[in-house]
Structures are given as C-alpha cells and as structure tokens.
Motif scaffolding. Structure first.
Motif, PDB file in Angstrom:
ATOM      1  N   GLU A  60       0.915  -1.201  -0.063  1.00  0.00           N
ATOM      2  CA  GLU A  60      -0.021   0.051  -0.088  1.00  0.00           C
ATOM      3  C   GLU A  60       0.937   1.484   0.053  1.00  0.00           C
ATOM      4  OE1 GLU A  60      -3.687   1.708   2.506  1.00  0.00           O
ATOM      5  OE2 GLU A  60      -2.285   0.814   3.796  1.00  0.00           O
ATOM      6  N   GLN A  61       0.453   2.317  -0.631  1.00  0.00           N
ATOM      7  CA  GLN A  61       1.218   3.265  -0.627  1.00  0.00           C
ATOM      8  C   GLN A  61      -0.025   4.688  -0.693  1.00  0.00           C
ATOM      9  OE1 GLN A  61       3.385   3.605  -4.529  1.00  0.00           O
ATOM     10  NE2 GLN A  61       5.162   2.855  -3.355  1.00  0.00           N
ATOM     11  N   LYS A  62       0.178   5.251   0.389  1.00  0.00           N
ATOM     12  CA  LYS A  62      -0.971   6.452   0.648  1.00  0.00           C
ATOM     13  C   LYS A  62      -0.166   7.707   0.327  1.00  0.00           C
ATOM     14  CE  LYS A  62      -4.459   4.475   2.445  1.00  0.00           C
ATOM     15  NZ  LYS A  62      -5.679   4.472   2.162  1.00  0.00           N
ATOM     16  N   SER A  63      -0.878   8.743  -0.662  1.00  0.00           N
ATOM     17  CA  SER A  63      -0.364  10.009  -0.908  1.00  0.00           C
ATOM     18  C   SER A  63       0.854   9.861  -1.648  1.00  0.00           C
ATOM     19  CB  SER A  63      -0.254  10.985   0.335  1.00  0.00           C
ATOM     20  OG  SER A  63      -1.630  10.868   1.019  1.00  0.00           O
ATOM     21  N   ALA A  64       1.148   8.789  -2.467  1.00  0.00           N
ATOM     22  CA  ALA A  64       2.272   8.556  -3.264  1.00  0.00           C
ATOM     23  C   ALA A  64       2.303   9.557  -4.383  1.00  0.00           C
ATOM     24  CB  ALA A  64       2.190   7.106  -3.786  1.00  0.00           C
ATOM     25  N   GLU A  96      -0.379  -2.027 -10.860  1.00  0.00           N
ATOM     26  CA  GLU A  96      -0.503  -0.909  -9.928  1.00  0.00           C
ATOM     27  C   GLU A  96      -1.810  -0.756 -10.142  1.00  0.00           C
ATOM     28  OE1 GLU A  96       0.954   3.792  -9.713  1.00  0.00           O
ATOM     29  OE2 GLU A  96       0.605   2.870 -11.579  1.00  0.00           O
ATOM     30  N   VAL A  97      -2.739  -0.625  -8.813  1.00  0.00           N
ATOM     31  CA  VAL A  97      -4.208  -0.043  -8.875  1.00  0.00           C
ATOM     32  C   VAL A  97      -4.094   0.969  -8.126  1.00  0.00           C
ATOM     33  CG1 VAL A  97      -5.320  -2.343  -9.084  1.00  0.00           C
ATOM     34  CG2 VAL A  97      -4.866  -1.548  -6.765  1.00  0.00           C
ATOM     35  N   PHE A  98      -4.746   2.398  -8.458  1.00  0.00           N
ATOM     36  CA  PHE A  98      -4.640   3.644  -7.913  1.00  0.00           C
ATOM     37  C   PHE A  98      -5.593   4.475  -8.219  1.00  0.00           C
ATOM     38  CE2 PHE A  98      -2.960   3.750 -12.273  1.00  0.00           C
ATOM     39  CZ  PHE A  98      -3.333   5.066 -12.854  1.00  0.00           C
ATOM     40  N   HIS A  99      -5.991   5.562  -7.031  1.00  0.00           N
ATOM     41  CA  HIS A  99      -6.886   6.585  -7.336  1.00  0.00           C
ATOM     42  C   HIS A  99      -5.940   7.795  -7.203  1.00  0.00           C
ATOM     43  CE1 HIS A  99      -9.884   9.226  -5.010  1.00  0.00           C
ATOM     44  NE2 HIS A  99     -10.075   9.328  -6.591  1.00  0.00           N
ATOM     45  N   SER A 100      -6.106   8.518  -8.320  1.00  0.00           N
ATOM     46  CA  SER A 100      -5.349   9.892  -8.321  1.00  0.00           C
ATOM     47  C   SER A 100      -6.031  10.842  -7.640  1.00  0.00           C
ATOM     48  CB  SER A 100      -5.000  10.211  -9.764  1.00  0.00           C
ATOM     49  OG  SER A 100      -4.285   9.360 -10.421  1.00  0.00           O
ATOM     50  N   LEU A 101      -5.224  11.577  -6.876  1.00  0.00           N
ATOM     51  CA  LEU A 101      -5.869  12.738  -5.974  1.00  0.00           C
ATOM     52  C   LEU A 101      -5.822  14.094  -6.468  1.00  0.00           C
ATOM     53  CD1 LEU A 101      -4.644  11.015  -2.545  1.00  0.00           C
ATOM     54  CD2 LEU A 101      -7.025  10.756  -3.556  1.00  0.00           C
ATOM     55  N   THR A 102      -4.537  14.373  -6.922  1.00  0.00           N
ATOM     56  CA  THR A 102      -4.194  15.847  -7.361  1.00  0.00           C
ATOM     57  C   THR A 102      -3.009  15.599  -8.458  1.00  0.00           C
ATOM     58  OG1 THR A 102      -3.967  18.080  -6.727  1.00  0.00           O
ATOM     59  CG2 THR A 102      -2.873  16.531  -5.389  1.00  0.00           C
ATOM     60  N   THR A 103      -2.816  16.771  -9.093  1.00  0.00           N
ATOM     61  CA  THR A 103      -1.657  16.792  -9.979  1.00  0.00           C
ATOM     62  C   THR A 103      -0.529  17.555  -9.072  1.00  0.00           C
ATOM     63  OG1 THR A 103      -2.292  19.035 -10.760  1.00  0.00           O
ATOM     64  CG2 THR A 103      -2.812  16.991 -12.212  1.00  0.00           C
ATOM     65  N   ILE A 104       0.787  17.272  -9.249  1.00  0.00           N
ATOM     66  CA  ILE A 104       1.842  18.011  -8.791  1.00  0.00           C
ATOM     67  C   ILE A 104       2.949  18.587  -9.691  1.00  0.00           C
ATOM     68  CG2 ILE A 104       1.368  16.661  -6.561  1.00  0.00           C
ATOM     69  CD1 ILE A 104       3.894  14.794  -7.477  1.00  0.00           C
ATOM     70  N   PRO A 105       3.765  19.461  -9.458  1.00  0.00           N
ATOM     71  CA  PRO A 105       4.522  20.091 -10.533  1.00  0.00           C
ATOM     72  C   PRO A 105       5.832  19.257 -10.848  1.00  0.00           C
ATOM     73  CG  PRO A 105       4.671  21.207  -8.304  1.00  0.00           C
ATOM     74  CD  PRO A 105       3.905  20.093  -8.147  1.00  0.00           C
ATOM     75  N   THR A 106       6.090  18.167  -9.901  1.00  0.00           N
ATOM     76  CA  THR A 106       7.357  17.317 -10.445  1.00  0.00           C
ATOM     77  C   THR A 106       6.935  15.823 -10.480  1.00  0.00           C
ATOM     78  OG1 THR A 106       7.569  16.801  -7.827  1.00  0.00           O
ATOM     79  CG2 THR A 106       8.876  18.794  -8.802  1.00  0.00           C
ATOM     80  N   PHE A 107       7.754  15.004 -11.166  1.00  0.00           N
ATOM     81  CA  PHE A 107       7.688  13.721 -11.533  1.00  0.00           C
ATOM     82  C   PHE A 107       7.427  12.994  -9.962  1.00  0.00           C
ATOM     83  CE2 PHE A 107       8.646   9.211 -12.404  1.00  0.00           C
ATOM     84  CZ  PHE A 107       7.839   9.086 -13.387  1.00  0.00           C
ATOM     85  N   GLY A 108       8.169  13.273  -9.102  1.00  0.00           N
ATOM     86  CA  GLY A 108       7.765  12.677  -7.892  1.00  0.00           C
ATOM     87  C   GLY A 108       8.789  11.217  -8.035  1.00  0.00           C
ATOM     88  N   ALA A 150       1.602  13.330 -10.233  1.00  0.00           N
ATOM     89  CA  ALA A 150       0.331  13.232  -9.481  1.00  0.00           C
ATOM     90  C   ALA A 150       0.466  12.724  -7.850  1.00  0.00           C
ATOM     91  CB  ALA A 150      -0.775  12.279 -10.185  1.00  0.00           C
ATOM     92  N   THR A 151      -0.640  12.805  -7.054  1.00  0.00           N
ATOM     93  CA  THR A 151      -0.344  12.496  -5.767  1.00  0.00           C
ATOM     94  C   THR A 151      -1.530  11.239  -5.885  1.00  0.00           C
ATOM     95  OG1 THR A 151       0.385  14.416  -4.823  1.00  0.00           O
ATOM     96  CG2 THR A 151      -0.778  12.531  -3.480  1.00  0.00           C
ATOM     97  N   SER A 152      -1.314  10.177  -5.545  1.00  0.00           N
ATOM     98  CA  SER A 152      -2.424   8.960  -5.647  1.00  0.00           C
ATOM     99  C   SER A 152      -2.150   8.106  -4.553  1.00  0.00           C
ATOM    100  CB  SER A 152      -2.006   8.142  -6.843  1.00  0.00           C
ATOM    101  OG  SER A 152      -1.869   8.931  -7.895  1.00  0.00           O
ATOM    102  N   ASN A 153      -3.374   7.381  -4.012  1.00  0.00           N
ATOM    103  CA  ASN A 153      -3.351   6.458  -3.138  1.00  0.00           C
ATOM    104  C   ASN A 153      -3.322   4.912  -4.135  1.00  0.00           C
ATOM    105  OD1 ASN A 153      -3.596   7.881  -1.001  1.00  0.00           O
ATOM    106  ND2 ASN A 153      -5.758   7.947  -0.790  1.00  0.00           N
ATOM    107  N   LYS A 154      -2.529   4.079  -3.801  1.00  0.00           N
ATOM    108  CA  LYS A 154      -2.315   2.860  -4.646  1.00  0.00           C
ATOM    109  C   LYS A 154      -1.969   1.832  -4.006  1.00  0.00           C
ATOM    110  CE  LYS A 154       0.690   5.275  -6.994  1.00  0.00           C
ATOM    111  NZ  LYS A 154       1.712   5.529  -8.021  1.00  0.00           N
ATOM    112  N   TYR A 155      -2.238   0.654  -4.466  1.00  0.00           N
ATOM    113  CA  TYR A 155      -1.525  -0.716  -4.083  1.00  0.00           C
ATOM    114  C   TYR A 155      -0.887  -1.124  -5.392  1.00  0.00           C
ATOM    115  CZ  TYR A 155      -4.850  -0.655  -0.545  1.00  0.00           C
ATOM    116  OH  TYR A 155      -5.491  -0.184   0.739  1.00  0.00           O
ATOM    117  N   TRP A 156       0.328  -1.943  -4.721  1.00  0.00           N
ATOM    118  CA  TRP A 156       1.258  -2.396  -5.921  1.00  0.00           C
ATOM    119  C   TRP A 156       1.246  -4.029  -5.723  1.00  0.00           C
ATOM    120  CZ3 TRP A 156       3.573  -0.248 -10.099  1.00  0.00           C
ATOM    121  CH2 TRP A 156       3.863   1.102 -10.163  1.00  0.00           C
ATOM    122  N   THR A 157       1.346  -4.790  -6.779  1.00  0.00           N
ATOM    123  CA  THR A 157       1.419  -6.116  -6.594  1.00  0.00           C
ATOM    124  C   THR A 157       2.299  -6.767  -7.925  1.00  0.00           C
ATOM    125  OG1 THR A 157       0.416  -8.421  -6.117  1.00  0.00           O
ATOM    126  CG2 THR A 157      -0.739  -6.985  -7.940  1.00  0.00           C
TER     127      THR A 157
END
Length: 139
Positions: free
Chosen positions: A87-91, A112-124, A96-103
């Motif tokens: 699990e990754q919260k606010s990845a 990856e299953v994910f829900h995008s929350l907002t855009t961000i100015p960097t790749f991250g 983008a900032t997303s909540n997600k699960y990786w397997t």
C-alpha cells in the motif's frame, strides 16, 4: 469506473510522443520534459511513457479507479488472487499524488491499482516495488 493503465519506459522521448500521438490520433493530455500521458476514451486507457533513465520497455500495467472505495475493492481482488500487495498512501509519482496498491503477477509483471488525488509539479518518486529476477520490470 475503471481505466486500464500502461506505462512504458522509452529511450527517445520525442520519437515516442510522435509515434503514439499518430497511433492514437491525438496528442498527449499531459506532456512534461520526461513524461507524457494519453487519457483515451477509445480504447479506454491511461497510457503513459517516461524517459527517466530506466530500462526501456514495459514498466508496469495497472487499473486507475475514480474513488477510494473502488481502490479498496481492487485491493480485495488482489488479496483473493493470493498476491501480496504494497500500500502507498499519498504517493507522489508521474506528476500526481495518488493512493495505490502494488503487486506482482505470477510472471513478475508489476501491477498498480490507483486513485489519483491531485496533480503535482514534479515527477516525484514511488517506493520501488520488489519484482522477480528476469521479469520485464526488474531493475
């Protein structure tokens, strides 16, 4: 609603933007210096490429959902398949900032299953997901 997601690491970024734009018949919805994303309705897919210095080829596949409830449902499906999930919260990744699960599927392909929350100015940067040696996505 769920949208299929494919992310490919590429060598020549501009050549790949040109190729996929021609293939899909539209320009990317998002274009950065190292990342481009097409949000297509036909086929219904979130298709992304990046030039981030990783091995070229399939990076990962996934499913984008539009709510945390749908994300939890997808995590339950992963558990039913008896696959471990991280699990990754606010990845913060892919602008983008997303909540997600990786397997990892039985072939070693990162999902990856994910829900995008907002855009961000960097790749991250996501937390690296362990993969089987010899798989498409092994580092």
């Amino acid at each position: 609603m769920k949208r299929f997601h494919v992310h490919i690491a590429v060598d020549n970024f501009q050549d790949n933007i040109r190729f996929y734009s021609a293939l899909f018949g539209v320009d990317p919805a998002i274009t950065k210096t190292d990342y481009a994303k097409w949000m297509l309705d036909d086929p219904f897919i979130n298709f992304a490429i990046s030039a981030r210095g990783t091995k070229s080829g399939l990076d990962h596949v996934g499913i984008q959902v539009d709510s945390n409830e749908a994300l939890n449902e997808m995590n339950q499906r992963i558990a039913q398949a008896e696959l471990p999930a991280t699990e990754q919260k606010s990845a913060q990744c892919c602008y983008a900032t997303s909540n997600k699960y990786w397997t990892i599927d039985p072939q070693g392909i990162a999902w990856e299953v994910f829900h995008s929350l907002t855009t961000i100015p960097t790749f991250g940067q996501d937390t690296p997901v362990p993969v089987k040696a010899g798989s498409c996505c092994a580092v």
